[in-house]
Each structure stands twice: as C-alpha cells, then as structure tokens.
Design an enzyme around this catalytic site. Structure first.
Site, PDB file in Angstrom:
ATOM      1  N   GLY A  20       1.219  -1.062  -0.117  1.00  0.00           N
ATOM      2  CA  GLY A  20       0.198  -0.291   0.365  1.00  0.00           C
ATOM      3  C   GLY A  20       1.041   1.512  -0.210  1.00  0.00           C
ATOM      4  O   GLY A  20       0.697   2.401   0.141  1.00  0.00           O
ATOM      5  N   ASN A  22       0.946   3.520  -2.050  1.00  0.00           N
ATOM      6  CA  ASN A  22       0.606   4.290  -3.046  1.00  0.00           C
ATOM      7  C   ASN A  22       0.537   5.103  -2.628  1.00  0.00           C
ATOM      8  O   ASN A  22      -0.266   6.159  -3.318  1.00  0.00           O
ATOM      9  CB  ASN A  22       0.530   3.363  -4.511  1.00  0.00           C
ATOM     10  CG  ASN A  22      -0.978   3.028  -3.707  1.00  0.00           C
ATOM     11  OD1 ASN A  22      -0.800   2.867  -3.528  1.00  0.00           O
ATOM     12  ND2 ASN A  22      -1.659   2.211  -4.928  1.00  0.00           N
ATOM     13  N   GLY A  24      -1.555   7.745   1.286  1.00  0.00           N
ATOM     14  CA  GLY A  24      -2.129   7.208   2.566  1.00  0.00           C
ATOM     15  C   GLY A  24      -0.126   7.479   3.471  1.00  0.00           C
ATOM     16  O   GLY A  24       0.250   7.620   3.481  1.00  0.00           O
ATOM     17  N   GLY A  26       1.320   4.799   3.349  1.00  0.00           N
ATOM     18  CA  GLY A  26       2.266   4.049   2.888  1.00  0.00           C
ATOM     19  C   GLY A  26       3.202   4.719   1.576  1.00  0.00           C
ATOM     20  O   GLY A  26       4.626   4.492   1.686  1.00  0.00           O
ATOM     21  N   SER A 149      -4.841  -0.812  14.915  1.00  0.00           N
ATOM     22  CA  SER A 149      -5.690   0.098  14.894  1.00  0.00           C
ATOM     23  C   SER A 149      -6.286   0.272  16.174  1.00  0.00           C
ATOM     24  O   SER A 149      -6.280  -1.006  17.271  1.00  0.00           O
ATOM     25  CB  SER A 149      -6.569   0.495  14.010  1.00  0.00           C
ATOM     26  OG  SER A 149      -7.845   0.874  14.307  1.00  0.00           O
ATOM     27  N   TYR A 175     -13.339  -5.511  10.665  1.00  0.00           N
ATOM     28  CA  TYR A 175     -12.536  -4.391  11.035  1.00  0.00           C
ATOM     29  C   TYR A 175     -11.700  -4.784  11.941  1.00  0.00           C
ATOM     30  O   TYR A 175     -10.205  -5.548  12.040  1.00  0.00           O
ATOM     31  CB  TYR A 175     -12.622  -3.454  10.720  1.00  0.00           C
ATOM     32  CG  TYR A 175     -11.573  -1.832  10.790  1.00  0.00           C
ATOM     33  CD1 TYR A 175     -10.114  -1.991   9.627  1.00  0.00           C
ATOM     34  CD2 TYR A 175     -11.364  -1.617  11.220  1.00  0.00           C
ATOM     35  CE1 TYR A 175      -9.277  -1.789   9.589  1.00  0.00           C
ATOM     36  CE2 TYR A 175      -9.896  -0.249  11.794  1.00  0.00           C
ATOM     37  CZ  TYR A 175      -9.688  -0.400  10.538  1.00  0.00           C
ATOM     38  OH  TYR A 175      -7.744   0.401  10.366  1.00  0.00           O
TER      39      TYR A 175
HETATM   40  N1  LIG Z   1      -5.602   6.200   8.608  1.00  0.00           N
HETATM   41  C1  LIG Z   1      -5.688   6.140  10.116  1.00  0.00           C
HETATM   42  O1  LIG Z   1      -6.181   6.478  10.383  1.00  0.00           O
HETATM   43  C2  LIG Z   1      -6.524   4.846  10.489  1.00  0.00           C
HETATM   44  C3  LIG Z   1      -5.785   4.015  11.511  1.00  0.00           C
HETATM   45  C4  LIG Z   1      -5.643   3.671  12.278  1.00  0.00           C
HETATM   46  C5  LIG Z   1      -5.267   2.378  12.016  1.00  0.00           C
HETATM   47  N2  LIG Z   1      -4.874   2.578  10.313  1.00  0.00           N
HETATM   48  C6  LIG Z   1      -4.296   1.314   9.016  1.00  0.00           C
HETATM   49  O2  LIG Z   1      -3.515   2.112   8.284  1.00  0.00           O
HETATM   50  C7  LIG Z   1      -2.610   1.537   7.181  1.00  0.00           C
HETATM   51  C8  LIG Z   1      -2.974   2.347   6.015  1.00  0.00           C
HETATM   52  O3  LIG Z   1      -4.085   2.953   6.268  1.00  0.00           O
HETATM   53  P1  LIG Z   1      -4.237   4.834   4.931  1.00  0.00           P
HETATM   54  O4  LIG Z   1      -4.631   4.858   6.281  1.00  0.00           O
HETATM   55  O5  LIG Z   1      -2.625   4.885   4.599  1.00  0.00           O
HETATM   56  O6  LIG Z   1      -5.510   3.992   3.958  1.00  0.00           O
HETATM   57  P2  LIG Z   1      -5.126   4.258   2.208  1.00  0.00           P
HETATM   58  O7  LIG Z   1      -4.871   5.871   2.392  1.00  0.00           O
HETATM   59  O8  LIG Z   1      -6.972   3.899   1.866  1.00  0.00           O
HETATM   60  O9  LIG Z   1      -3.797   3.746   2.371  1.00  0.00           O
HETATM   61  C9  LIG Z   1      -4.471   1.780   2.101  1.00  0.00           C
HETATM   62  C10 LIG Z   1      -3.598   1.392   1.662  1.00  0.00           C
HETATM   63  O10 LIG Z   1      -3.715   0.192   1.554  1.00  0.00           O
HETATM   64  C11 LIG Z   1      -3.912  -0.513   0.101  1.00  0.00           C
HETATM   65  N3  LIG Z   1      -4.929  -1.448  -0.128  1.00  0.00           N
HETATM   66  C12 LIG Z   1      -6.042  -1.909  -0.303  1.00  0.00           C
HETATM   67  N4  LIG Z   1      -6.614  -3.049  -0.318  1.00  0.00           N
HETATM   68  C13 LIG Z   1      -5.571  -3.445  -1.163  1.00  0.00           C
HETATM   69  C14 LIG Z   1      -5.608  -4.676  -1.804  1.00  0.00           C
HETATM   70  N5  LIG Z   1      -6.296  -5.442  -2.000  1.00  0.00           N
HETATM   71  N6  LIG Z   1      -4.668  -4.875  -2.136  1.00  0.00           N
HETATM   72  C15 LIG Z   1      -3.330  -4.226  -2.258  1.00  0.00           C
HETATM   73  N7  LIG Z   1      -3.354  -2.802  -1.115  1.00  0.00           N
HETATM   74  C16 LIG Z   1      -4.505  -2.089  -1.508  1.00  0.00           C
HETATM   75  C17 LIG Z   1      -4.358   1.063  -0.593  1.00  0.00           C
HETATM   76  O11 LIG Z   1      -3.630   0.507  -2.113  1.00  0.00           O
HETATM   77  P3  LIG Z   1      -5.164   0.707  -3.346  1.00  0.00           P
HETATM   78  O12 LIG Z   1      -5.719   2.521  -3.317  1.00  0.00           O
HETATM   79  O13 LIG Z   1      -4.263   0.392  -4.314  1.00  0.00           O
HETATM   80  O14 LIG Z   1      -6.555  -0.071  -3.170  1.00  0.00           O
HETATM   81  C18 LIG Z   1      -3.956   2.094  -0.047  1.00  0.00           C
HETATM   82  O15 LIG Z   1      -2.546   2.048  -0.145  1.00  0.00           O
HETATM   83  C19 LIG Z   1      -4.018   0.276   7.619  1.00  0.00           C
HETATM   84  O16 LIG Z   1      -4.093  -0.632   7.168  1.00  0.00           O
HETATM   85  C20 LIG Z   1      -4.685   1.244   8.107  1.00  0.00           C
HETATM   86  O17 LIG Z   1      -5.922  -0.296   9.119  1.00  0.00           O
HETATM   87  C21 LIG Z   1      -4.964   3.661   9.394  1.00  0.00           C
END
Ligand SMILES: NC(=O)c1ccc[n+]([C@@H]2O[C@H](COP(=O)([O-])OP(=O)(O)OC[C@H]3O[C@@H](n4cnc5c(N)ncnc54)[C@H](OP(=O)(O)O)[C@@H]3O)[C@@H](O)[C@H]2O)c1
Length: 310
Positions: A20, A22, A24, A26, A149, A175
């Site tokens: 991931g 690409n 957020g 990541g 999370s 989740y």
């Molecule tokens: N943001 C928060 O407040 C928060 C809080 C607690 C935990 N987290 C955790 O942080 C991590 C990153 O999340 P984020 O906040 O950065 O969200 P995000 O911006 O939605 O990024 C999520 C990433 O996961 C990828 N992804 C989703 N489905 C996928 C699949 N089937 N195969 C490969 N890649 C996939 C997406 O890529 P595509 O767009 O290419 O699908 C994107 O790069 C997650 O594990 C989330 O549970 C986030």
C-alpha cells in the site's frame, strides 16, 4: 519534541518493501525511507496511483531508488506472483512494512473466498511475509512491521470455526477482527523468531488518527454508511497529517532501539509523536495467537516455517 524523521539513520544499501505504498501512510513511509537512501519497493494494487506515488517521490527526491510491484492482497495468486518477482529481484530484503488495509467495508469476499478485511489486512500479509521470509532471513537485521488500529479493541480473536464471519456480518467487527489479527500475528511471529534464535524483529504499530483515504473509501464502499460517515468527519476534523502519522510506522521499521514484540503508537493514543506502549493482556493471548497462525496456514495453504531448515 519526540522522535522525528531526523532520527532516521542513513539507510544506504537497505531494501524495504511497503505494501500500500501508493497512498496514505504507505506513501509517506516509502518517501522517508527513500529520502534516507533505502531502495524502496512499493507493492500496491492501483497501477495509476502507484505511478503517481512514484512521480511524487521522485519530484521530492530526485535520486530516490524506487521500484513498483503489482500486489493485490485480495488475491493469493497476486501475492504469490508479487513475492516471486520481489524474491527474483532482491536476494535480501531488510524491512517489510505490511501497511495496506481497508476499513469497515460491506461484506465482500476476496478472490479466494475470504472475508475481505480479514483477507486483505491479515491473510494476504501473512502469505506475503511467509513467501518473502527467505530474503528477509538473508538480512543482518530483518524487520517486519504490522499495522493495527484502535479497532483491535472491539474485534474478536479469530474463531477457527468461523474465520470469515459468516452470518450477521458487521463491518466494524470484521475490521476489529482483522486488526486484532495484525497484533496477534506480529507477536506470534516475534515469539517464533526468538524461539529460533534469529536476529529478526517483528514490531506492531497503531498509527493514530490520520487524514488518509481509509475513511473516505469506507464511506464510498458502504454507500454513505452512517457510522463510516461519522468516523470520516471526526478524522477530517481531528486527524494528523499522513506524514505525522507515518512516524510510528517509520520508527517501528528502522529505529535500532525498537525491540521485537513491541507496540508503537502516538503518545496520546491517536495523536502525537511515536512512542512504545504496553500491550494489553488481550493482545498477548498465547492461545489466540497460536490459533490465528493455524487458521492462517490452513486458509492460505502456505506453511510459514519461521526457523529455516538446516
Ligand atoms: N488513517 C487512519 O486513521 C488509520 C488509523 C489506524 C490504522 N490505520 C491503518 O493504516 C494502514 C494504512 O491505511 P491508510 O490510512 O494509509 O489508508 P489509505 O490511504 O486508504 O491507504 C490504504 C492502502 O492500502 C491499499 N490497499 C487496499 N486494498 C488493497 C489490496 N486488496 N491490495 C493491495 N493494497 C490494497 C491501498 O491501495 P489501492 O488504493 O491501490 O487499493 C492503499 O495504498 C491500514 O492498515 C489501516 O488499517 C489507519
């Protein structure tokens, strides 16, 4: 002031994989590792987003050393292909950041019939880690980072009789199950590493509230679900920037002081600089960890032998 990107040492010669990568969190992890001269592999699904991520990083860091690999964690075939391509290109992998995730989506199945959140957030990463393990073991100091999370507090430990939550599906419970699985996987991996006397570390992270696409996607996919909208609004108002929230992941991934089997989170749970935090008893339930490992091997058909064959 706490730990910042200024604390990241020079990473020349290190190879890091970021799932991931690409968007957020990541993307920010990939950017900062590349800034410190690691070679970074963005393993991600949406090719257009990956191309944009690569362009964004190279605009910022002209000599960034980057690779993009296609990875759909909702397909074991794709995980196997991505791992084979990475193993082929990199004899050694130093850091694997299992970051990709989806949150509170409606009931859906992966290509292999797994409940989507358990499949993408945990099972896909379990398979990827197992397949990349030979390359990780060639590093002097391999590190695997899992991303949980606060959702872990309201999810059940995996039930081997119903890991895909058939009947009475609830998107937040699913989740929570997947995010508790991220903790149990990280800790069980670390326990097995220590039993085998290996120099690897497995560390788990909760990044805090961050304004990424995570909440927006859950609103889109649930077609404007009420609880998803509430959470989205709350994070828009109070969340950290992705760059700030990525600090917990970065610290877990590269701080030489970080110990295996530990949890990093922002100082005030969802806000603040990254610090080590205690793990609650529920997170350390040995029986639940062993069950998760067995279920993961059974569902993916991939035996993850942490101790290398002599
Ligand atoms: N943001 C928060 O407040 C928060 C809080 C607690 C935990 N987290 C955790 O942080 C991590 C990153 O999340 P984020 O906040 O950065 O969200 P995000 O911006 O939605 O990024 C999520 C990433 O996961 C990828 N992804 C989703 N489905 C996928 C699949 N089937 N195969 C490969 N890649 C996939 C997406 O890529 P595509 O767009 O290419 O699908 C994107 O790069 C997650 O594990 C989330 O549970 C986030």
């Amino acid at each position: 002031m706490g730990w910042t990107t200024a604390d990241i040492p020079d990473l020349s010669g290190k190879i890091a994989i970021v799932t991931g990568g690409n968007g957020g969190l990541g993307l920010e992890v990939a950017r900062e590792l590349a800034r410190k001269r690691a070679h970074v592999v963005i393993a991600a699904r949406d090719a257009a987003k990956s191309a944009a991520a690569r362009a964004a990083i190279t605009t910022d860091i002209a000599d960034a050393s980057l690779d993009v690999r296609s990875l759909d964690l909702a397909s074991l075939d794709s995980v196997v292909e991505a791992a084979a391509a990475i193993l082929d290109a990199h004899r050694v992998v130093d850091v694997l950041v299992n970051n990709a995730g989806v949150m509170a989506t409606p009931e859906q199945q992966t290509n292999d019939g797994f409940e989507m959140q358990f499949g993408v957030n945990h099972l896909g990463h379990f398979a990827l880690t197992a397949l990349l393990w030979p390359s990780l073991l060639r590093s002097d100091a391999p590190r695997v980072v899992s991303v949980t999370s606060t959702g872990r507090h309201f999810g059940p430990a995996v039930n081997p009789d119903n890991p895909h939550l058939k009947g009475g599906y609830d998107p937040w419970r699913a989740y929570g199950q997947s995010k508790l699985a991220n903790v149990h996987f990280a800790l069980e991996l670390d326990r097995r590493i220590r039993d085998a006397g290996l120099p690897a570390k497995s560390v788990v992270v909760h990044p805090g509230f961050a304004k990424t696409d995570l909440q927006a996607r859950s609103v889109r996919e649930s077609e404007g679900g009420r609880s998803q909208r509430f959470f989205h609004d709350a994070v828009r108002r109070t969340g950290m920037t992705p760059a700030r929230a990525a600090l917990s992941l970065l610290r877990a991934a590269i701080d030489p002081e970080a110990e295996g089997g530990t949890l990093y989170t922002p100082r005030w749970v969802n806000w603040g600089p990254p610090v080590r935090r205690p793990l609650l008893r529920r997170s350390r339930d040995r029986a639940a960890m062993a069950t998760l490992w067995e279920v993961s091997e059974g569902e993916t058909g991939i035996v993850f032998d942490v101790e290398p064959a002599s």
